[in-house]
Design a protein around this motif. Sequence first.
Motif, PDB file in Angstrom:
ATOM      1  N   ARG A  20       0.829  -1.198   0.000  1.00 23.40           N
ATOM      2  CA  ARG A  20       0.000   0.000   0.000  1.00 23.40           C
ATOM      3  C   ARG A  20       0.869   1.256   0.000  1.00 23.40           C
ATOM      4  O   ARG A  20       0.620   2.184  -0.756  1.00 23.40           O
ATOM      5  N   ARG A  21       1.901   1.269   0.852  1.00 19.37           N
ATOM      6  CA  ARG A  21       2.819   2.415   0.893  1.00 19.37           C
ATOM      7  C   ARG A  21       4.240   1.892   1.070  1.00 19.37           C
ATOM      8  O   ARG A  21       4.849   2.002   2.134  1.00 19.37           O
ATOM      9  N   PRO A  22       4.795   1.293   0.021  1.00 17.63           N
ATOM     10  CA  PRO A  22       6.146   0.710   0.118  1.00 17.63           C
ATOM     11  C   PRO A  22       7.213   1.778   0.320  1.00 17.63           C
ATOM     12  O   PRO A  22       7.140   2.865  -0.262  1.00 17.63           O
ATOM     13  N   MET A  23       8.241   1.458   1.133  1.00 19.84           N
ATOM     14  CA  MET A  23       9.295   2.427   1.438  1.00 19.84           C
ATOM     15  C   MET A  23      10.701   1.857   1.292  1.00 19.84           C
ATOM     16  O   MET A  23      11.661   2.612   1.229  1.00 19.84           O
ATOM     17  N   VAL A  24      10.846   0.519   1.256  1.00 17.05           N
ATOM     18  CA  VAL A  24      12.179  -0.088   1.239  1.00 17.05           C
ATOM     19  C   VAL A  24      12.994   0.369   0.034  1.00 17.05           C
ATOM     20  O   VAL A  24      14.182   0.663   0.150  1.00 17.05           O
ATOM     21  N   ASP A  25      12.365   0.443  -1.133  1.00 14.06           N
ATOM     22  CA  ASP A  25      13.096   0.863  -2.334  1.00 14.06           C
ATOM     23  C   ASP A  25      13.614   2.288  -2.192  1.00 14.06           C
ATOM     24  O   ASP A  25      14.706   2.626  -2.669  1.00 14.06           O
ATOM     25  N   LEU A  46      13.758  -7.844  -2.447  1.00 17.39           N
ATOM     26  CA  LEU A  46      12.623  -7.991  -3.343  1.00 17.39           C
ATOM     27  C   LEU A  46      11.691  -6.823  -3.054  1.00 17.39           C
ATOM     28  O   LEU A  46      10.996  -6.801  -2.038  1.00 17.39           O
ATOM     29  N   THR A  47      11.736  -5.820  -3.912  1.00 21.35           N
ATOM     30  CA  THR A  47      10.904  -4.634  -3.689  1.00 21.35           C
ATOM     31  C   THR A  47       9.434  -4.971  -3.915  1.00 21.35           C
ATOM     32  O   THR A  47       9.083  -6.084  -4.321  1.00 21.35           O
ATOM     33  N   SER A  48       8.572  -4.009  -3.703  1.00 21.37           N
ATOM     34  CA  SER A  48       7.137  -4.285  -3.720  1.00 21.37           C
ATOM     35  C   SER A  48       6.573  -4.557  -5.104  1.00 21.37           C
ATOM     36  O   SER A  48       5.627  -5.328  -5.259  1.00 21.37           O
ATOM     37  N   GLY A  49       7.156  -3.914  -6.121  1.00 20.71           N
ATOM     38  CA  GLY A  49       6.546  -4.003  -7.437  1.00 20.71           C
ATOM     39  C   GLY A  49       5.399  -3.009  -7.546  1.00 20.71           C
ATOM     40  O   GLY A  49       5.193  -2.162  -6.687  1.00 20.71           O
ATOM     41  N   GLN A  50       4.633  -3.134  -8.601  1.00 24.69           N
ATOM     42  CA  GLN A  50       3.503  -2.238  -8.809  1.00 24.69           C
ATOM     43  C   GLN A  50       2.455  -2.435  -7.704  1.00 24.69           C
ATOM     44  O   GLN A  50       2.186  -3.564  -7.288  1.00 24.69           O
ATOM     45  N   ILE A  51       1.894  -1.324  -7.217  1.00 29.59           N
ATOM     46  CA  ILE A  51       0.886  -1.419  -6.152  1.00 29.59           C
ATOM     47  C   ILE A  51      -0.409  -1.987  -6.727  1.00 29.59           C
ATOM     48  O   ILE A  51      -0.989  -1.419  -7.658  1.00 29.59           O
ATOM     49  N   ILE A  74      10.559  -9.695   6.235  1.00 28.08           N
ATOM     50  CA  ILE A  74       9.437  -9.175   5.466  1.00 28.08           C
ATOM     51  C   ILE A  74       8.891  -7.921   6.140  1.00 28.08           C
ATOM     52  O   ILE A  74       8.500  -7.957   7.315  1.00 28.08           O
ATOM     53  N   ASP A  75       8.881  -6.818   5.401  1.00 26.94           N
ATOM     54  CA  ASP A  75       8.282  -5.580   5.898  1.00 26.94           C
ATOM     55  C   ASP A  75       6.813  -5.574   5.494  1.00 26.94           C
ATOM     56  O   ASP A  75       6.481  -5.556   4.303  1.00 26.94           O
ATOM     57  N   ALA A  76       5.922  -5.586   6.504  1.00 26.34           N
ATOM     58  CA  ALA A  76       4.479  -5.678   6.244  1.00 26.34           C
ATOM     59  C   ALA A  76       3.776  -4.401   6.684  1.00 26.34           C
ATOM     60  O   ALA A  76       4.318  -3.627   7.463  1.00 26.34           O
ATOM     61  N   PRO A  77       2.557  -4.160   6.200  1.00 26.08           N
ATOM     62  CA  PRO A  77       1.795  -2.972   6.624  1.00 26.08           C
ATOM     63  C   PRO A  77       1.434  -3.046   8.108  1.00 26.08           C
ATOM     64  O   PRO A  77       1.518  -4.108   8.728  1.00 26.08           O
ATOM     65  N   PRO A  78       1.000  -1.937   8.690  1.00 22.46           N
ATOM     66  CA  PRO A  78       0.546  -1.953  10.093  1.00 22.46           C
ATOM     67  C   PRO A  78      -0.655  -2.871  10.271  1.00 22.46           C
ATOM     68  O   PRO A  78      -1.433  -3.092   9.345  1.00 22.46           O
ATOM     69  N   LEU A  79      -0.838  -3.365  11.488  1.00 26.27           N
ATOM     70  CA  LEU A  79      -1.887  -4.340  11.755  1.00 26.27           C
ATOM     71  C   LEU A  79      -3.292  -3.748  11.830  1.00 26.27           C
ATOM     72  O   LEU A  79      -4.255  -4.354  11.346  1.00 26.27           O
ATOM     73  N   LEU A  80      -3.423  -2.588  12.404  1.00 24.12           N
ATOM     74  CA  LEU A  80      -4.757  -2.080  12.693  1.00 24.12           C
ATOM     75  C   LEU A  80      -5.484  -1.460  11.494  1.00 24.12           C
ATOM     76  O   LEU A  80      -6.691  -1.690  11.331  1.00 24.12           O
ATOM     77  N   PRO A  81      -4.808  -0.690  10.641  1.00 26.16           N
ATOM     78  CA  PRO A  81      -5.556  -0.087   9.523  1.00 26.16           C
ATOM     79  C   PRO A  81      -6.054  -1.107   8.507  1.00 26.16           C
ATOM     80  O   PRO A  81      -7.140  -0.952   7.950  1.00 26.16           O
ATOM     81  N   VAL A  82      -5.244  -2.150   8.242  1.00 18.03           N
ATOM     82  CA  VAL A  82      -5.593  -3.136   7.222  1.00 18.03           C
ATOM     83  C   VAL A  82      -5.287  -4.533   7.746  1.00 18.03           C
ATOM     84  O   VAL A  82      -4.593  -4.699   8.743  1.00 18.03           O
ATOM     85  N   ALA A 109       8.954  11.656   7.308  1.00 14.97           N
ATOM     86  CA  ALA A 109       7.597  12.192   7.387  1.00 14.97           C
ATOM     87  C   ALA A 109       6.710  11.663   6.273  1.00 14.97           C
ATOM     88  O   ALA A 109       5.507  11.556   6.416  1.00 14.97           O
ATOM     89  N   SER A 110       7.340  11.332   5.165  1.00 12.22           N
ATOM     90  CA  SER A 110       6.552  10.834   4.034  1.00 12.22           C
ATOM     91  C   SER A 110       6.080   9.402   4.222  1.00 12.22           C
ATOM     92  O   SER A 110       5.191   8.942   3.544  1.00 12.22           O
ATOM     93  N   ALA A 111       6.721   8.707   5.180  1.00 11.22           N
ATOM     94  CA  ALA A 111       6.336   7.321   5.416  1.00 11.22           C
ATOM     95  C   ALA A 111       5.117   7.286   6.306  1.00 11.22           C
ATOM     96  O   ALA A 111       4.651   8.282   6.794  1.00 11.22           O
TER      97      ALA A 111
END
Length: 475
Positions: A316-321, A357-362, A391-399, A472-474
């Motif tokens: 949803r909001r990849p940042m590793v790349d 392994l980056t996220s690829g297309q959202i 593995i970097d995953a999204p936060p638990l509560l929003p999704v 801040a953008s993350a």
Amino acid sequence: MKTSPLSSTSQQGDSLDLGDYLRILRRNWILIVASTLAGLLLAGTASTLTRPTYVAETELFVAIQGTGSVQELQQGNTFSTARVQSYVKTVTTPVVLQPAIDSLGLNVSPAVLAGRVKASTEPSTVLVNIAVSDESPTQAAAIAQAVANSLISAVDALEKPKAGGVSPVSLSVITPASAPTSPAAPNTRLNLALGLAIGLALGLLAAVLRTTLDTKVRGESELRRVTDSPLLGGIAFDQDAVRKPLLTQSPLQSPRAESFRQLRTNLQFANVSGHAKSVLVTSSVPGEGKSTTATNLAIALAQAGQTVCLIDADLRRPMVDEYLGLERNAGLTTALVGSADLNDLLQAWGDDNLYVLTSGQIPPNPSELLGSHEMKQLIDRLEQAFDIVIIDAPPLLPVTDAAVLSQHVGGVVLVVGSQKLKMAELEKSLAALALVDSSLLGIVLNRIPAKGPDSYSYTYYGQTDQTAVEPASAR
């Protein structure tokens, strides 16, 4: 067999020990000091603005006139002692006050003057004390003397027999009134002491109330009220990490680098059996620093000689790349939909055995992709090729992405942002992981204050002035 992260949760009582009180003082010392100074300031201001009042006193002796025989003296003593209380009450009546007003030419009524006159006596004595308060010391003395003289005349008239003769009671002044040299009010020292005490008490009360109402996780003490899960590490907050988030951007022996090496070591102990070759790093809400923690943990593991694969599964909001400066358009989603082979999508980074392994297309359906059979197969394939997969995953509560993905990995590391996350949110995150039977390896406390009451507990991690935070953008 996977264990629930809540199986070790202990809801600790709300009772506070000495350490908790000291922590409250350290967290709120500015509030307490400010409240105390405010109390002093208000007391000093009140003392300055209050007009000084002077109190003059005079004392009278009550005696019985007689022949002086022993029997008469005994009877007179009993009689005068009994009458003294009546004379004390007579002092503030118009019978006594009006003549005093007339003699001094005062422009007040007996009722008003009565409020400034106090009469008293000690038990079992025949002494009457008259105290008069006034803004002028000389006026206070004059009124006190006039009231004493008026009382003598009034008692003589009241006690005189109706059949004629002299009064059996005689009052005489034994301590004449004199002008006081210092005001009786305001008592500046007492006012300042009361202001100090009240300000301090209010400050302490506000500090305790503020701490009681504060539900944020600020340190290990709050964390332990929610869970007994292992604390894998602590990373202190530093504003410079916004510009330089990577471990390799810090000196090798810096506290920041040491904190991630300690995290790496503790993670190995938490996974001593070696069953968790894939570790999912997530948080409860955005902004807790999970992406930088996952990235730097992967770098630290690679520096230790392990072959590491870092997957950006935040679709949803990849940042590793962005952190590592890699190509994002071809990555995880590309592999999941079968558009390219996994080997062609892995990007080497740095001088160690770290592949990303980056996220690829959202995609429009992140949860479905992350919970798919293809994702499970991808992780299994990477576990066979690498020593460990982060593995970097999204936060638990929003999704639900992270909870779904946690079923495909060996273990979960939960990043908790100090002063960012509420205890209720942490409870919800642990419950979400328990619901899908995830294995919680431990918790990482991020954004810990470098100084103050919530920093000292983590000095054994080695960090004092660094952090891992997302820009801040993350999230």
